[in-house]
Scaffold this motif. Structure first.
Motif, short mmCIF file in Angstrom:
data_model
loop_
_atom_site.label_atom_id
_atom_site.label_comp_id
_atom_site.label_asym_id
_atom_site.label_seq_id
_atom_site.Cartn_x
_atom_site.Cartn_y
_atom_site.Cartn_z
N ALA A 21 -11.91 2.49 8.87
CA ALA A 21 -11.30 2.66 7.54
C ALA A 21 -9.78 2.57 7.63
O ALA A 21 -9.14 1.94 6.79
CB ALA A 21 -11.73 3.99 6.93
N LEU A 22 -9.20 3.19 8.65
CA LEU A 22 -7.75 3.15 8.83
C LEU A 22 -7.26 1.70 8.95
O LEU A 22 -6.30 1.30 8.29
CB LEU A 22 -7.35 3.95 10.07
CG LEU A 22 -5.89 3.86 10.49
CD1 LEU A 22 -4.96 4.41 9.42
CD2 LEU A 22 -5.67 4.59 11.82
N LYS A 28 -5.99 -4.36 4.21
CA LYS A 28 -6.35 -4.84 2.87
C LYS A 28 -5.83 -3.95 1.75
O LYS A 28 -5.74 -4.38 0.61
CB LYS A 28 -7.88 -4.90 2.74
CG LYS A 28 -8.56 -5.85 3.69
CD LYS A 28 -10.08 -5.77 3.58
CE LYS A 28 -10.55 -6.22 2.22
NZ LYS A 28 -12.03 -6.38 2.16
N GLY A 29 -5.54 -2.69 2.08
CA GLY A 29 -5.20 -1.71 1.05
C GLY A 29 -6.42 -0.89 0.68
O GLY A 29 -7.57 -1.36 0.81
N TYR A 30 -6.17 0.31 0.24
CA TYR A 30 -7.26 1.24 -0.10
C TYR A 30 -8.14 0.68 -1.23
O TYR A 30 -9.36 0.67 -1.13
CB TYR A 30 -6.68 2.59 -0.50
CG TYR A 30 -7.70 3.59 -0.98
CD1 TYR A 30 -8.51 4.27 -0.08
CD2 TYR A 30 -7.86 3.86 -2.34
CE1 TYR A 30 -9.46 5.18 -0.51
CE2 TYR A 30 -8.80 4.78 -2.78
CZ TYR A 30 -9.59 5.44 -1.86
OH TYR A 30 -10.53 6.35 -2.30
N ASP A 37 -17.30 -2.94 3.28
CA ASP A 37 -16.39 -3.45 4.31
C ASP A 37 -16.37 -2.52 5.52
O ASP A 37 -16.43 -2.96 6.67
CB ASP A 37 -14.96 -3.55 3.76
CG ASP A 37 -14.80 -4.59 2.67
OD1 ASP A 37 -15.56 -5.58 2.67
OD2 ASP A 37 -13.90 -4.40 1.82
N ILE A 38 -16.28 -1.23 5.24
CA ILE A 38 -16.23 -0.24 6.32
C ILE A 38 -17.54 -0.24 7.08
O ILE A 38 -17.56 -0.21 8.32
CB ILE A 38 -15.90 1.16 5.75
CG1 ILE A 38 -14.50 1.16 5.12
CG2 ILE A 38 -16.00 2.22 6.84
CD1 ILE A 38 -14.20 2.36 4.25
N VAL A 109 -0.38 3.73 6.09
CA VAL A 109 -1.38 4.16 5.09
C VAL A 109 -0.91 5.43 4.39
O VAL A 109 -1.03 5.57 3.17
CB VAL A 109 -2.76 4.34 5.75
CG1 VAL A 109 -3.74 5.03 4.80
CG2 VAL A 109 -3.32 3.00 6.20
N GLY A 110 -0.35 6.37 5.16
CA GLY A 110 0.10 7.62 4.58
C GLY A 110 1.19 7.45 3.53
O GLY A 110 1.26 8.20 2.56
N THR A 111 2.03 6.45 3.73
CA THR A 111 3.11 6.18 2.78
C THR A 111 2.61 5.37 1.58
O THR A 111 2.85 5.73 0.43
CB THR A 111 4.25 5.41 3.47
OG1 THR A 111 4.76 6.21 4.54
CG2 THR A 111 5.38 5.11 2.50
N ARG A 112 1.88 4.30 1.87
CA ARG A 112 1.50 3.37 0.81
C ARG A 112 0.36 3.88 -0.06
O ARG A 112 0.32 3.61 -1.27
CB ARG A 112 1.11 2.02 1.42
CG ARG A 112 0.83 0.95 0.38
CD ARG A 112 0.43 -0.35 1.01
NE ARG A 112 -0.90 -0.27 1.61
CZ ARG A 112 -1.51 -1.28 2.21
NH1 ARG A 112 -0.89 -2.45 2.31
NH2 ARG A 112 -2.71 -1.15 2.72
#
Length: 198
Positions: A21-22, A28-30, A37-38, A109-112
């Motif tokens: 997932a990470l 691709k973005g959340y 996909d996961i 990921v944490g920022t976006r």
């Protein structure tokens, strides 16, 4: 960039799912990543996947919680390792930089993807981030009070230090021109200069 299919060991399925997932969230973005996909990335179909994880939101929360827990722990260890405020600040900055160099996907990921947390989870995460920021602010304020640091604005100085570390996640590559330790030490020096350290 396509995510390779990986089949994690049976006892480590959830860790494999979180890792997949990470990578997908970073690539691709959340919003564009689906549970299918996961599942494909770990060679699991829907029903089996849902035995290990309740939702995509849960995966995003777990990734962010692990990241903030790590930086909070590393900051605490850095500060507790010495009584000298100048050295505490240097070590805290080095820990901050090391995390962002070694955990680039988590930082990205944490920022976006913070905006894609539901309201309750976002409030918790923002509170933890505020705690992290407060740790740096307390160091700078104490250094100023002791005459060790000279800054016009504590808040702006702290934001600058935090941004320096976060920026490392954008450009740093393992095996590149600089090692993690070289970058961390250099940024520690830069932070002390920014603070007008004695």
């Amino acid at each position: 960039m396509s995510t390779p299919t990986r089949v994690p060991p049976r006892g480590d399925r959830r860790a494999g799912i979180v890792a997949a997932a990470l990578e997908l969230f970073a690539d691709k973005g959340y919003l564009a990543t689906t549970m299918d996909d996961i599942g494909r990335a770990v060679a699991m179909r829907g029903p089996s996947l849902y035995k290990h994880v309740a939702s995509k939101q849960d995966l995003l929360v777990e990734i962010m919680e692990r990241s903030i827990a790590t930086v909070l722990r590393d900051h605490r260890i850095a500060v507790e390792s010495t009584d000298d405020v100048r050295e505490q600040l240097r070590r805290a900055v080095e820990a901050h930089v090391r995390f962002h160099a070694r955990h680039r996907l988590e930082a990205f990921v944490g920022t976006r993807e913070l905006r894609h947390l539901d309201e309750a989870n976002r409030a918790v995460m923002l509170s933890l981030r505020k705690d992290y920021e407060s740790g740096f602010r307390e160091l700078v304020e104490r250094g100023v009070a002791q005459g060790r640091f000279r800054v016009g604005s504590v808040k702006l100085a702290v934001y600058s230090i935090l941004d320096m570390g976060v920026g490392v996640a954008v450009w740093f590559r393992e095996g590149g021109e600089f090692s993690v330790d070289e970058v961390a030490y250099h940024y520690g020096d830069q932070a002390l200069r920014l603070l007008g350290a004695d």
